[in-house]
Motif scaffolding. Structure first.
Motif, mmCIF file in Angstrom:
data_model
loop_
_atom_site.group_PDB
_atom_site.id
_atom_site.type_symbol
_atom_site.label_atom_id
_atom_site.label_comp_id
_atom_site.label_asym_id
_atom_site.label_seq_id
_atom_site.Cartn_x
_atom_site.Cartn_y
_atom_site.Cartn_z
ATOM 1 N N HIS A 1 -0.223 5.907 -13.008
ATOM 2 C CA HIS A 1 -0.664 4.551 -12.671
ATOM 3 C C HIS A 1 -0.721 4.428 -11.158
ATOM 4 O O HIS A 1 0.198 4.841 -10.457
ATOM 5 C CB HIS A 1 0.304 3.521 -13.242
ATOM 6 C CG HIS A 1 0.078 2.140 -12.727
ATOM 7 N ND1 HIS A 1 -1.016 1.385 -13.092
ATOM 8 C CD2 HIS A 1 0.778 1.382 -11.846
ATOM 9 C CE1 HIS A 1 -0.965 0.219 -12.470
ATOM 10 N NE2 HIS A 1 0.109 0.200 -11.712
ATOM 11 N N ASP A 2 -1.804 3.877 -10.658
ATOM 12 C CA ASP A 2 -1.946 3.652 -9.224
ATOM 13 C C ASP A 2 -1.791 2.167 -8.955
ATOM 14 O O ASP A 2 -2.475 1.347 -9.567
ATOM 15 C CB ASP A 2 -3.311 4.156 -8.757
ATOM 16 C CG ASP A 2 -3.437 4.190 -7.252
ATOM 17 O OD1 ASP A 2 -2.397 4.097 -6.574
ATOM 18 O OD2 ASP A 2 -4.554 4.323 -6.757
ATOM 19 N N ASN B 1 -17.914 6.573 -13.513
ATOM 20 C CA ASN B 1 -17.695 7.196 -12.206
ATOM 21 C C ASN B 1 -18.943 7.960 -11.756
ATOM 22 O O ASN B 1 -18.917 9.150 -11.514
ATOM 23 C CB ASN B 1 -16.468 8.116 -12.258
ATOM 24 C CG ASN B 1 -15.899 8.362 -10.889
ATOM 25 O OD1 ASN B 1 -16.303 7.747 -9.913
ATOM 26 N ND2 ASN B 1 -14.961 9.267 -10.814
ATOM 27 N N THR C 1 0.801 -1.217 0.000
ATOM 28 C CA THR C 1 0.000 0.000 0.000
ATOM 29 C C THR C 1 0.836 1.271 0.000
ATOM 30 O O THR C 1 0.303 2.346 -0.241
ATOM 31 C CB THR C 1 -0.937 0.042 1.214
ATOM 32 O OG1 THR C 1 -0.149 -0.073 2.399
ATOM 33 C CG2 THR C 1 -1.943 -1.088 1.162
ATOM 34 N N ARG D 1 -4.725 -0.809 -8.658
ATOM 35 C CA ARG D 1 -5.923 -0.329 -9.335
ATOM 36 C C ARG D 1 -5.746 -0.553 -10.830
ATOM 37 O O ARG D 1 -4.668 -0.382 -11.372
ATOM 38 C CB ARG D 1 -6.103 1.171 -9.047
ATOM 39 C CG ARG D 1 -7.337 1.781 -9.651
ATOM 40 C CD ARG D 1 -7.312 3.286 -9.520
ATOM 41 N NE ARG D 1 -7.251 3.737 -8.144
ATOM 42 C CZ ARG D 1 -8.309 3.989 -7.386
ATOM 43 N NH1 ARG D 1 -9.507 3.810 -7.874
ATOM 44 N NH2 ARG D 1 -8.160 4.413 -6.158
ATOM 45 N N ARG E 1 0.662 3.356 -3.301
ATOM 46 C CA ARG E 1 -0.596 3.909 -3.797
ATOM 47 C C ARG E 1 -0.581 5.430 -3.750
ATOM 48 O O ARG E 1 0.014 6.032 -2.868
ATOM 49 C CB ARG E 1 -1.762 3.366 -2.972
ATOM 50 C CG ARG E 1 -1.833 1.858 -3.119
ATOM 51 C CD ARG E 1 -3.188 1.320 -2.912
ATOM 52 N NE ARG E 1 -3.167 -0.119 -3.211
ATOM 53 C CZ ARG E 1 -3.888 -0.994 -2.581
ATOM 54 N NH1 ARG E 1 -4.718 -0.608 -1.635
ATOM 55 N NH2 ARG E 1 -3.819 -2.260 -2.902
ATOM 56 N N ILE F 1 -10.648 9.436 -11.711
ATOM 57 C CA ILE F 1 -10.438 8.299 -12.601
ATOM 58 C C ILE F 1 -10.280 8.849 -14.019
ATOM 59 O O ILE F 1 -11.124 9.609 -14.490
ATOM 60 C CB ILE F 1 -11.637 7.332 -12.550
ATOM 61 C CG1 ILE F 1 -11.909 6.857 -11.129
ATOM 62 C CG2 ILE F 1 -11.434 6.156 -13.475
ATOM 63 C CD1 ILE F 1 -10.927 5.895 -10.571
ATOM 64 N N ARG G 1 -16.197 2.458 -11.878
ATOM 65 C CA ARG G 1 -14.920 3.128 -11.626
ATOM 66 C C ARG G 1 -13.722 2.319 -12.115
ATOM 67 O O ARG G 1 -12.617 2.836 -12.172
ATOM 68 C CB ARG G 1 -14.768 3.392 -10.128
ATOM 69 C CG ARG G 1 -15.734 4.399 -9.603
ATOM 70 C CD ARG G 1 -15.743 4.425 -8.105
ATOM 71 N NE ARG G 1 -14.443 4.508 -7.513
ATOM 72 C CZ ARG G 1 -13.860 5.636 -7.114
ATOM 73 N NH1 ARG G 1 -14.503 6.772 -7.266
ATOM 74 N NH2 ARG G 1 -12.677 5.629 -6.570
ATOM 75 N N ALA G 2 -13.904 1.063 -12.442
ATOM 76 C CA ALA G 2 -12.783 0.228 -12.877
ATOM 77 C C ALA G 2 -12.439 0.514 -14.331
ATOM 78 O O ALA G 2 -13.188 1.181 -15.047
ATOM 79 C CB ALA G 2 -13.127 -1.249 -12.702
ATOM 80 N N SER G 3 -11.303 0.018 -14.770
ATOM 81 C CA SER G 3 -10.893 0.284 -16.135
ATOM 82 C C SER G 3 -11.784 -0.495 -17.103
ATOM 83 O O SER G 3 -12.033 -1.674 -16.925
ATOM 84 C CB SER G 3 -9.424 -0.082 -16.297
ATOM 85 O OG SER G 3 -9.228 -1.260 -16.937
#
Length: 141
Positions: free
Chosen positions: A50-51, A115, A20, A54, A23, A77, A128-130
């Protein structure tokens, strides 16, 4: 003696914990203020990063503070087609374009959005995801 149970090994931590510290932070929409409720506010995409942990990339967007002489940065996002240096408009009177944030009642039917807030003010919780998206089917009167 017996066998060491896997759950007991994982509970100790070490290699089984999430990384973590890499992040970037929570990705949320900007908090709703007077400028967004009545008109719109303009922001600039400074960086797309890039996170870790995620799938979707995060856009670092810089806005002017509504009351003080300073700038504030929001992590959102990043949507497909967003690029650095692009202007984003958030608010009721923003036009429908890639990256802009506007209320769902202002979006025409058949539009693809991501989002989305489930409740007003929760700063984005659906799609919210890619690669995730929602399609506006209809508006209730």
């Amino acid at each position: 003696m017996g066998k060491c149970i896997l759950a007991q090994r994982k509970g100790a931590g070490s290699i089984f914990t999430a990384h973590t510290h890499k992040r970037k932070g929570a990705a949320k929409l900007r908090p709703l203020d007077f400028g967004e409720r009545r008109g719109f506010v303009k922001g600039t995409v400074r960086q797309i990063v890039h996170d870790s942990g995620r799938g979707a990339p995060i856009a670092l967007v810089q806005f002017r503070h509504p009351y003080k002489y300073k700038r504030m940065q929001a992590r959102m996002i990043a949507v497909e087609g967003m690029q650095t240096g692009q202007f984003l408009y958030c608010g009721k009177r923003a036009e429908l374009a890639i990256g802009n944030c506007l209320p769902l009642k202002m979006v025409p039917e058949g539009s693809i959005v991501c989002n989305v807030e489930l409740k007003t003010g929760d700063r984005g919780s659906i799609a919210r995801a890619s690669g995730e998206y929602c399609i506006v089917i209809s508006h209730l009167p």
